[in-house]
Design an enzyme around this catalytic site. Structure first.
Site, PDB file in Angstrom:
ATOM      1  N   ARG A  96     -15.874  70.239 -23.157  1.00 46.54           N
ATOM      2  CA  ARG A  96     -15.571  69.313 -24.253  1.00 46.54           C
ATOM      3  C   ARG A  96     -14.219  69.605 -24.931  1.00 46.54           C
ATOM      4  O   ARG A  96     -14.071  69.460 -26.132  1.00 46.54           O
ATOM      5  CB  ARG A  96     -16.698  69.321 -25.297  1.00 46.54           C
ATOM      6  CG  ARG A  96     -18.032  68.879 -24.742  1.00 46.54           C
ATOM      7  CD  ARG A  96     -18.000  67.415 -24.302  1.00 46.54           C
ATOM      8  NE  ARG A  96     -19.281  67.024 -23.728  1.00 46.54           N
ATOM      9  CZ  ARG A  96     -19.565  67.029 -22.426  1.00 46.54           C
ATOM     10  NH1 ARG A  96     -18.641  67.405 -21.546  1.00 46.54           N
ATOM     11  NH2 ARG A  96     -20.734  66.654 -21.981  1.00 46.54           N
TER      12      ARG A  96
ATOM     13  N   SER B 231     -23.878  62.474 -28.878  1.00 47.59           N
ATOM     14  CA  SER B 231     -24.458  63.806 -29.063  1.00 47.59           C
ATOM     15  C   SER B 231     -23.689  64.558 -30.145  1.00 47.59           C
ATOM     16  O   SER B 231     -22.470  64.654 -30.099  1.00 47.59           O
ATOM     17  CB  SER B 231     -24.391  64.571 -27.738  1.00 47.59           C
ATOM     18  OG  SER B 231     -24.983  65.830 -27.865  1.00 47.59           O
TER      19      SER B 231
ATOM     20  N   GLU C 225     -19.971  68.806 -32.006  1.00 43.14           N
ATOM     21  CA  GLU C 225     -19.129  68.154 -30.995  1.00 43.14           C
ATOM     22  C   GLU C 225     -18.398  66.977 -31.629  1.00 43.14           C
ATOM     23  O   GLU C 225     -17.289  66.638 -31.238  1.00 43.14           O
ATOM     24  CB  GLU C 225     -20.016  67.684 -29.834  1.00 43.14           C
ATOM     25  CG  GLU C 225     -19.294  67.047 -28.679  1.00 43.14           C
ATOM     26  CD  GLU C 225     -20.252  66.714 -27.552  1.00 43.14           C
ATOM     27  OE1 GLU C 225     -20.284  65.551 -27.120  1.00 43.14           O
ATOM     28  OE2 GLU C 225     -20.968  67.617 -27.099  1.00 43.14           O
TER      29      GLU C 225
END
Length: 303
Positions: free
Chosen positions: A178, A228, A298
Site C-alpha cells: 500500500r 478498507s 490505510e
C-alpha cells in the site's frame, strides 16, 4: 489580488473546464464526507497541470491532486488551498504495443479494466470493482485477491511541485504494501505504463465477474465508504480482529462499523469526519487492548 482567486483565474486562462470556489469535498469522495476546498480545478492535460503546479508554487498555494476520491477522509473544515482533478487527455488510455498500455492518471480503474478486456489483455482483473483512479492506484499500490498494481506497472510519468516533468521506472517505483515512491516524493502522477499479457476476452470477462461477485458478497458496496480502513497487520486480518472484538455495528454519529465487513466504516447518512475519526479511535484502542495488535490506518486523512 487574493492568491486563490489569482490561481483560479490562471486556471481559466489555461482552459480548465472546471474552476470553482468553496467546493464541498463531500461531493467528490466515496465517503461523501468533507468540507469545502478553497479552490477546485480540473486540469485538461499534463501541460496545464505542469503550469498549475508552477503557478501554485509561486503563489505558495498548496495543491492537492484528487483522483476518484476513494481511500480518502477529508476534514469537516475542508481543504485550504487548491484541489486539482484530472480531465481530458489525463483520462485517455491507449495501446503502446501488443501488450503495453499507457493510461492517464485520471482514468478510472473500471475504464482500465474494460480497455484491457476489449483488447484481450489480462493482468488487471483484480482491480475490477475497486472505486479508484489509475493514478491513485499506482500512488498507493492498490491491490486485491493477492495481486497488486506493482505486478503490472512498469513506469509512472509525473509532474513535480515546481511543474517539472519526470518519470520513474522499474525499481525506482519503490512499490511496497500500500505504498510506493510517490507516497513520499511530492510529485503528481500524470500517466502510467502497464505491461499486460495476451488472454482470451471471454476468460478475462469471466474472471472480472467472478471477483466482483466475491467483492459484492463480502463488502458493503451499497453504502458510502472509503474502502478498507486499516492495513492488513502481519499475521492477521483487520476485519477479523475488529469482528472478534464485537465491534460490528458500533456507531458514532452517522459513521458505523459495517455489519457486512468489519474492516469497513460506512456512512449511514450525515456522517462527519469527526465521527469517523472518533470511531477509528474506538476501534484501534479496543483491538489493541483485547488482542495486542496495533492497527494502522490505510485511509488517507486530508485537510
Amino acid at each position: 489580488m487574493d492568491r486563490i482567486k489569482e490561481l483560479g483565474d490562471f486556471g481559466r486562462e489555461l482552459g480548465c473546464p472546471i474552476v470553482r470556489y468553496q467546493e464541498p469535498m463531500s461531493s467528490h469522495t466515496t465517503f461523501h464526507i468533507g468540507g469545502p476546498a478553497d479552490l477546485f480545478l480540473t486540469a485538461p492535460n499534463a501541460d496545464a497541470l505542469r503550469k498549475l503546479c508552477r503557478k501554485a508554487a509561486d503563489l505558495e498555494v498548496p495543491l492537492f491532486p484528487l483522483g476518484n476520491g476513494s481511500n480518502l477522509l477529508v476534514s469537516d473544515g475542508g481543504i485550504r488551498g487548491a484541489v486539482v482533478t484530472f480531465g481530458g487527455d489525463l483520462k485517455k488510455i491507449a495501446l503502446c504495443s501488443e501488450t503495453a498500455v499507457q493510461c492517464g492518471a485520471g482514468a478510472s480503474l473500471a475504464s482500465l479494466c474494460n480497455f484491457a478486456k476489449e483488447h484481450n489483455l489480462t493482468g488487471v482483473e483484480f482491480a475490477w470493482g475497486i472505486p479508484g483512479s489509475a493514478g491513485g492506484a499506482a500512488y498507493m499500490n492498490s491491490g486485491a485477491y493477492e495481486h497488486s498494481m506493482s505486478e503490472v506497472v512498469t513506469a509512472c510519468f509525473h509532474v513535480t511541485a515546481r511543474g517539472e516533468s519526470g518519470t520513474l521506472k522499474g525499481a525506482e517505483l519503490g512499490f511496497g504494501y500500500r505504498r510506493g515512491a510517490y507516497s513520499d516524493n511530492g510529485c503528481i502522477i500524470t500517466a502510467l505504463r502497464l505491461e499486460l499479457k495476451r488472454g482470451r476476452r471471454e476468460d478475462i470477462a469471466a474472471r472480472m465477474e467472478e471477483l466482483y461477485a466475491r467483492r459484492k458478497a463480502k463488502q458493503p458496496l451499497e453504502l458510502p465508504s472509503a474502502g478498507s480502513v486499516f492495513k492488513r497487520p502481519a499475521g492477521h486480518f483487520a476485519g477479523a480482529l475488529i469482528e472478534q472484538c464485537g465491534l460490528k455495528g458500533r456507531r458514532v454519529g452517522g459513521a458505523a462499523v459495517s455489519e457486512k465487513h468489519a474492516g469497513f466504516i460506512v456512512n449511514l447518512g450525515g456522517a462527519t469526519c469527526a465521527d469517523v475519526e472518533k470511531l477509528i479511535g474506538v476501534i484501534r484502542e479496543t483491538v489493541q487492548r483485547e488482542t495486542g495488535v496495533a492497527l494502522e490506518c490505510e485511509v488517507k486523512k486530508v485537510g
